[in-house]
Design an enzyme around this catalytic site. Structure first.
Site, PDB file in Angstrom:
ATOM      1  N   HIS A  39       0.849  -1.056  -0.130  1.00  0.00           N
ATOM      2  CA  HIS A  39       0.118  -0.071  -0.156  1.00  0.00           C
ATOM      3  C   HIS A  39       0.862   1.152   0.048  1.00  0.00           C
ATOM      4  O   HIS A  39       1.502   1.600  -0.966  1.00  0.00           O
ATOM      5  CB  HIS A  39      -1.054   0.002   1.283  1.00  0.00           C
ATOM      6  CG  HIS A  39      -2.010   1.032   1.285  1.00  0.00           C
ATOM      7  ND1 HIS A  39      -2.300   1.801   0.338  1.00  0.00           N
ATOM      8  CD2 HIS A  39      -3.019   1.019   2.353  1.00  0.00           C
ATOM      9  CE1 HIS A  39      -3.218   2.632   0.525  1.00  0.00           C
ATOM     10  NE2 HIS A  39      -3.795   2.143   1.870  1.00  0.00           N
ATOM     11  N   HIS A  42      -2.017  -0.836 -10.852  1.00  0.00           N
ATOM     12  CA  HIS A  42      -2.852  -0.485  -9.837  1.00  0.00           C
ATOM     13  C   HIS A  42      -3.973  -1.199 -10.120  1.00  0.00           C
ATOM     14  O   HIS A  42      -4.626  -1.393 -11.234  1.00  0.00           O
ATOM     15  CB  HIS A  42      -3.088   1.065  -9.924  1.00  0.00           C
ATOM     16  CG  HIS A  42      -3.850   1.690  -8.897  1.00  0.00           C
ATOM     17  ND1 HIS A  42      -5.091   1.419  -8.402  1.00  0.00           N
ATOM     18  CD2 HIS A  42      -3.194   2.359  -7.712  1.00  0.00           C
ATOM     19  CE1 HIS A  42      -5.211   2.130  -7.144  1.00  0.00           C
ATOM     20  NE2 HIS A  42      -4.280   2.752  -6.856  1.00  0.00           N
ATOM     21  N   ASP A  46       3.027   6.548  -6.824  1.00  0.00           N
ATOM     22  CA  ASP A  46       4.371   6.305  -6.092  1.00  0.00           C
ATOM     23  C   ASP A  46       5.568   6.441  -6.928  1.00  0.00           C
ATOM     24  O   ASP A  46       6.498   6.746  -6.599  1.00  0.00           O
ATOM     25  CB  ASP A  46       4.267   4.846  -5.436  1.00  0.00           C
ATOM     26  CG  ASP A  46       3.157   4.615  -4.700  1.00  0.00           C
ATOM     27  OD1 ASP A  46       3.050   5.473  -3.836  1.00  0.00           O
ATOM     28  OD2 ASP A  46       2.418   3.732  -4.881  1.00  0.00           O
TER      29      ASP A  46
END
Lengths: 383, 383
Positions: free
Chosen positions: A229, A269, A320
């Site tokens: 996560h 994702h 990210d």
């Protein structure tokens, strides 16, 4: 009606609860096909261009933007709530320098509960005040621990300026420039809210027992800590630094990882099937910043990795991937990246807490029992 | 594929995830119709009659009962792991006497992470060792905080004796009798595991991000703290004490509450449609204990309340109803009841953590977005 079932009667397990609609929400909307993200009515592009993190907090807690007086009021309350209670400062000074920053953040936020009165008042204004208090203190906790573990003095927060300004000031011990404040503010906006992810979901499950907001946020920090996560941006940076250390060619490095069936962090994702809109916004920021700060090589590698992942696997980067180089260019240590994520996402977590508390049902799914039944007791000496 | 949906396309929200099978498990099986509860193959009645809490821990972590050597080994490891690291003791001494015990437990367990090496080893034995470490320390935390807030010295755990014995010893400062140890052991066994309840589910959701066991247990403690989950036994006791204070007739008191549509704590359960088998076992214990300790009146009220709830609403008591009077008869303060629940349930939480980690998928359900979309930005001065 049984809680746990026999396999033959109820064969379907919803692994990871994928596709299961658990709640309704007004906090955010994601269209994974189009790469669209909306916070309470506004696209992420609109907010990135126009809003401050403080306005986004108000939006996520109230489902509308503040007027000038409301924004001033919220800003003042945040400024007045940044200081940490003495026991929390003592803990930060007392604990091991090698403690994980996300662990320290989790413990310190949990500890904040002891300094708050146990309120039985369920009015929304009390919940929002608690959200303000937690949101205001998280950057202070992160900066204080980073200073202490590096043998530096803790910098007290200012009772003026934005969340982004204060965070960089407390971390570095000097006032950030306008551009640095703006970049940090953008990062806080982009990470504030993202549907029913694991940490937000965890917080709502905790809230559903009517547990307090400190319990819920503490649980969410724990969930965000996991490498699947929130831990991913740190892993991205470590990958880039490994390439730098080894003097590897980034394209070859990625191809080797793919050939070895290793995961490349910062890509793919469960929700987005195209480029994450936050990655698009951070890509621009990363390009600009790395040029300004002399880390252009890292940016160029990022682009080479992105192209390789697209051509080899047809996978797009997620939020990210570029946040890693943005934080790195700002001089922030990789093991703080997930903490910054938490300091932003707390606005969404608490928004979801308020929403859940106002229309609650206890979260209690089922499990399929696959073990034995009615075994006979055998005394320990006969086992 | 969109993450959050339009109402007309996906109208079904699984409120509270009721009826949704989220995982498979070998930890426990509940037949709510028959009032049956099984831990990893053994009925709760079999375990209550024959097992110790230490054997139940082994069972929940390994899915089988230990042989003599394994049981001795686990017992010794638990005994050697009871002491708290200095920063945790400092926190317990440092924090407010009026802090909520469950908040202190949540913070202290979170803090334990700082004293453990960050282990990257995924072998089951390392996970079990961490479960032992946390399980061993939770009673020490609870007892230490209770002593400190009452102005007493902290009692160091013994490096001998059972979990139940040590807990009562550290709480009261004197060695418990055989019967008291046995009763506490029974309570620890009965609360150890119970399917996919909110705290266990929260822990699995946190584990699913590959977050560490401290993060998961900390989140579970937060979920258990809620009055709709673990907080119920404390509420039952407060109700009985309110009846005592006011000199009310318990039957009239309950009828008034029902007439006022108020909830009577300790009754009903989403899973059981008959009497919770744990309530059946604790009912006997409550009867015996309250007679022995001169609290027979409380037991008689409990029976009167039980009969009233059955005749008026056809609802049976759950585990919280009789555990309240059992703890009260043992001289334990009501605001520690949920902590004792946690000190027992940690065995199940960690068992589920180990199970989830070995067959993991990230928990990420969806939410139905019901808010606005694509609103235009209005500058703050025009709002």
């Amino acid at each position: 009606m049984a809680e746990e079932f026999d396999t033959d009667k109820y064969p379907h397990i919803n692994q990871g609860l994928a596709g299961i609609v658990a709640f309704s929400t007004t906090k955010s909307f994601i269209d994974g096909q189009k790469g669209e993200l909306i916070y309470a009515g506004y696209t992420i592009e609109t907010l990135a261009e126009n809003a401050s993190f403080e306005e986004v907090c108000f939006l996520l807690w109230n489902d509308r933007l503040p007027n000038q007086q409301e924004l001033d009021d919220l800003t003042r309350k945040l400024q007045q709530s940044r200081s940490l209670p003495e026991p929390v400062l003592n803990y930060i000074r007392d604990t091991s320098d090698t403690a994980e920053p996300m662990s320290v953040l989790r413990t310190a936020v949990s500890m904040l509960a002891d300094s708050h009165e146990v309120d039985t008042d369920k009015a929304k204004v009390f919940r929002i005040n608690k959200a303000i208090s937690i949101t205001a203190k998280m950057p202070t906790i992160i900066a204080a621990f980073d200073r202490i573990r590096n043998g530096k003095d803790i910098i007290e927060p200012l009772d003026s300026k934005s969340t982004a300004f204060n965070f960089l000031y407390m971390l570095n011990g000097e006032e950030p420039g306008e551009q640095a404040e703006k970049t940090m503010d953008l990062c806080l906006i982009l990470h504030a809210e993202h549907g029913m992810n694991a940490s937000t979901f965890t917080g709502r499950a905790i809230c559903s027992t009517e547990a307090d907001m400190f319990s819920a946020v503490t649980g969410s920090i724990g969930a965000l800590k996991g490498p699947l996560h929130g831990g991913a941006n740190q892993a991205v940076m470590n990958m880039l630094l490994e390439i730098e250390d080894k003097g590897d060619d980034p394209v070859e490095y990625i191809k080797e990882r793919l050939a070895g069936k290793e995961k490349v962090m910062g890509f793919g994702h469960r929700v987005y099937k195209t480029m994450d809109p936050r990655a698009r916004l951070l890509r621009k920021e990363s390009k600009r910043l790395s040029k300004e700060t002399g880390h252009e090589e890292l940016y160029n590698w990022s682009e080479a990795i992105l192209e390789t992942m697209k051509s080899e696997k047809d996978i797009d980067p997620n939020v990210d991937f570029f946040s890693a180089t943005v934080y790195y260019s700002m001089g922030i240590k990789p093991d703080l990246y997930t903490c910054i994520f938490a300091a932003s996402r707390v606005s969404g977590w608490t928004g979801h807490y308020i929403e859940q508390a106002e229309n609650n049902r206890l979260v209690r799914p089922r499990a399929l029992y696959t073990g034995e039944k009615n075994l006979d007791w055998v005394p320990v000496e006969d086992r």
